[in-house]
Motif scaffolding. Structure first.
Motif, PDB file in Angstrom:
ATOM      1  N   ASN A   1      26.873 -36.900  11.858  1.00  0.00           N
ATOM      2  CA  ASN A   1      28.095 -36.246  11.381  1.00  0.00           C
ATOM      3  C   ASN A   1      29.063 -37.234  10.733  1.00  0.00           C
ATOM      4  OD1 ASN A   1      27.294 -33.685  12.274  1.00  0.00           O
ATOM      5  ND2 ASN A   1      28.032 -34.113  14.344  1.00  0.00           N
ATOM      6  N   ASP A   2      28.761 -38.520  10.876  1.00  0.00           N
ATOM      7  CA  ASP A   2      29.564 -39.586  10.282  1.00  0.00           C
ATOM      8  C   ASP A   2      28.981 -39.934   8.916  1.00  0.00           C
ATOM      9  OD1 ASP A   2      30.840 -41.917   9.552  1.00  0.00           O
ATOM     10  OD2 ASP A   2      30.491 -42.961  11.442  1.00  0.00           O
ATOM     11  N   GLY A   3      29.805 -39.916   7.893  1.00  0.00           N
ATOM     12  CA  GLY A   3      29.319 -40.216   6.550  1.00  0.00           C
ATOM     13  C   GLY A   3      28.646 -41.562   6.433  1.00  0.00           C
ATOM     14  N   ASN A   4      29.020 -42.516   7.288  1.00  0.00           N
ATOM     15  CA  ASN A   4      28.411 -43.848   7.232  1.00  0.00           C
ATOM     16  C   ASN A   4      26.924 -43.813   7.556  1.00  0.00           C
ATOM     17  OD1 ASN A   4      30.788 -45.262   6.535  1.00  0.00           O
ATOM     18  ND2 ASN A   4      31.456 -45.280   8.676  1.00  0.00           N
ATOM     19  N   PHE A   5      26.504 -42.827   8.347  1.00  0.00           N
ATOM     20  CA  PHE A   5      25.085 -42.688   8.670  1.00  0.00           C
ATOM     21  C   PHE A   5      24.265 -42.516   7.395  1.00  0.00           C
ATOM     22  CE2 PHE A   5      21.298 -40.175   9.484  1.00  0.00           C
ATOM     23  CZ  PHE A   5      20.785 -40.680  10.664  1.00  0.00           C
ATOM     24  N   TRP A   6      24.848 -41.851   6.392  1.00  0.00           N
ATOM     25  CA  TRP A   6      24.115 -41.475   5.176  1.00  0.00           C
ATOM     26  C   TRP A   6      24.305 -42.476   4.048  1.00  0.00           C
ATOM     27  CZ3 TRP A   6      20.721 -37.810   6.079  1.00  0.00           C
ATOM     28  CH2 TRP A   6      20.945 -36.964   7.173  1.00  0.00           C
ATOM     29  N   ASN A   7      24.779 -43.657   4.363  1.00  0.00           N
ATOM     30  CA  ASN A   7      24.991 -44.682   3.347  1.00  0.00           C
ATOM     31  C   ASN A   7      23.688 -45.447   3.091  1.00  0.00           C
ATOM     32  OD1 ASN A   7      26.180 -46.430   1.508  1.00  0.00           O
ATOM     33  ND2 ASN A   7      26.986 -47.792   3.106  1.00  0.00           N
TER      34      ASN A   7
END
Length: 388
Positions: free
Chosen positions: A120-126
């Protein structure tokens, strides 16, 4: 006005009803269930990458002196290699004694865990395919070699799944020695010569990516997203599903071959495809096409200087990809054109090029075609025999 929660509930009920009406058992089984149905026990392993992603790795035990790593393409999962059951690549190879390992790269439905980041954290998808090649493959290769007590393995990649090996070989060249041979099904590297509608989609992707970023949407094709459920429900409708989803989307993008992708098989595919990846991954693919350059992610001049110490992102040096690569090319592939695969062939130092005879062989047939035991698998088995 009907609020968003009510709409989501309506769509959820609709999706469940549509799923209940779908009687194809294989559409309801995961990799482990399909393996068991077709006569094999499947082990589930977790591989932790250097940057903390936890990847699901499926193992169908065979002769551990002959490990084979299967690597899926974009918005796909390991299921792609087994959903044809006894006619699938995974079952075909294990029935011939190969030790099968099937990776799920970061972000798909099987690999959405991290040591400290939440999806749910955008950083996961970086991440893009760069991180998959730089982190996911090394961690997985080392894990397999340690457990099989081997110094090398064989790899088979489909679509973006073989792109990862070009990233790996060029950025971590020590791993070239750990690959006996990499079989590249429907090779994706250069995208100079794609035609509509693929070229149109690639032109739109950066704009769509910027829009998604504005709304904080870093994950795309999430199983939990309302639009994903609607897509699956539409594709499962007997009257229109095949025309809209198979002919209108899959064939339009990958190449048409209705004899290899029958209507009865569509529910099996859409039950697990597409699956999630990052917005950044799609944008990176588009950059490769639009910049006509197989290079790292382009953040823009100012950030490129901070990240790469140069205005433009560095090229992947294909001259460093010393592993043996065998390119399997279809004549009817809407994404991996003959001209683009020839460009790749001419830049790899240790390569074999096989333009397969079946005239309708397209991008998706390599993993989903129902008669690949005739058109494709004999060629794969001959390469495996040669190098094993």
């Amino acid at each position: 006005m009907i609020n968003q929660t009510i709409l989501i509930n309506i769509f959820t009920i609709y999706i469940r009803i549509s799923s209940a009406l779908n009687t194809n058992e294989d559409s309801k089984l995961n990799f482990t269930g399909l393996g068991f149905k077709y006569g094999h026990n499947v082990e589930e392993h977790n591989v932790i990458t250097e940057d903390g992603y936890i990847l699901k790795l499926y193992h169908i035990p065979g002769n551990d002196r002959r490990p084979v790593l299967l690597v899926h393409g974009i918005i796909d999962s390991s299921d792609t290699f087994i959903i044809r059951g006894n006619g699938s690549l995974a079952i075909t190879l294990v029935n011939r004694g190969y030790d099968i390992w099937a990776i799920n790269t970061r972000g798909n439905r099987c690999s959405k865990l991290h040591e400290y980041l939440n999806p749910n954290d955008g950083n996961f998808w970086n991440f893009s395919f760069h991180e998959m090649g730089y982190y996911d493959l090394p961690a997985t290769i080392d894990y397999i070699l340690e457990r099989t007590n081997q110094k090398q393995l064989t790899a088979i990649g489909h679509s973006q799944g073989n792109t990862l090996f070009y990233v790996l070989g060029s950025t971590r060249p020590e791993y070239n020695e750990k690959i006996k041979v990499m079989i590249a099904l429907a090779p994706i590297c250069f995208l100079h010569n794609v035609k509509p509608p693929v070229s149109t989609l690639l032109e739109l992707l950066p704009t769509v990516g910027n829009l998604l970023q504005t709304f904080g949407m870093e994950e795309v094709f999430s199983d939990e997203a309302v639009y994903s459920g609607v897509i699956k429900s539409l594709c499962n409708q007997k009257e229109v599903g095949y025309e809209v989803c198979a002919r209108g989307v899959f064939f339009a993008i990958g190449g048409s071959d209705s004899s290899e992708f029958e209507p009865e098989f569509l529910p099996v595919v859409v039950s697990r495809y597409p699956t999630s990846t990052s917005r950044k991954n799609g944008v990176h693919v588009a950059q490769v096409a639009l910049r006509r350059s197989f290079s790292q992610y382009d953040y823009g001049p100012m950030r490129n200087i901070a990240v790469y110490n140069t205005i433009v992102p560095p090229l992947y040096d294909l001259g460093k990809v010393k592993m043996r690569v065998v390119l399997f090319v279809g004549r009817n592939d809407g994404m991996s054109s003959i001209r683009d695969t020839e460009l790749l062939r001419d830049r790899l130092p240790n390569v074999e090029y096989r333009l397969l005879e079946h005239k309708k062989l397209n991008h998706l047939d390599h993993v989903w075609g129902r008669n690949m035991d005739q058109y494709l698998f004999p060629h794969i088995l001959s390469v495996l025999k040669k190098y094993n």
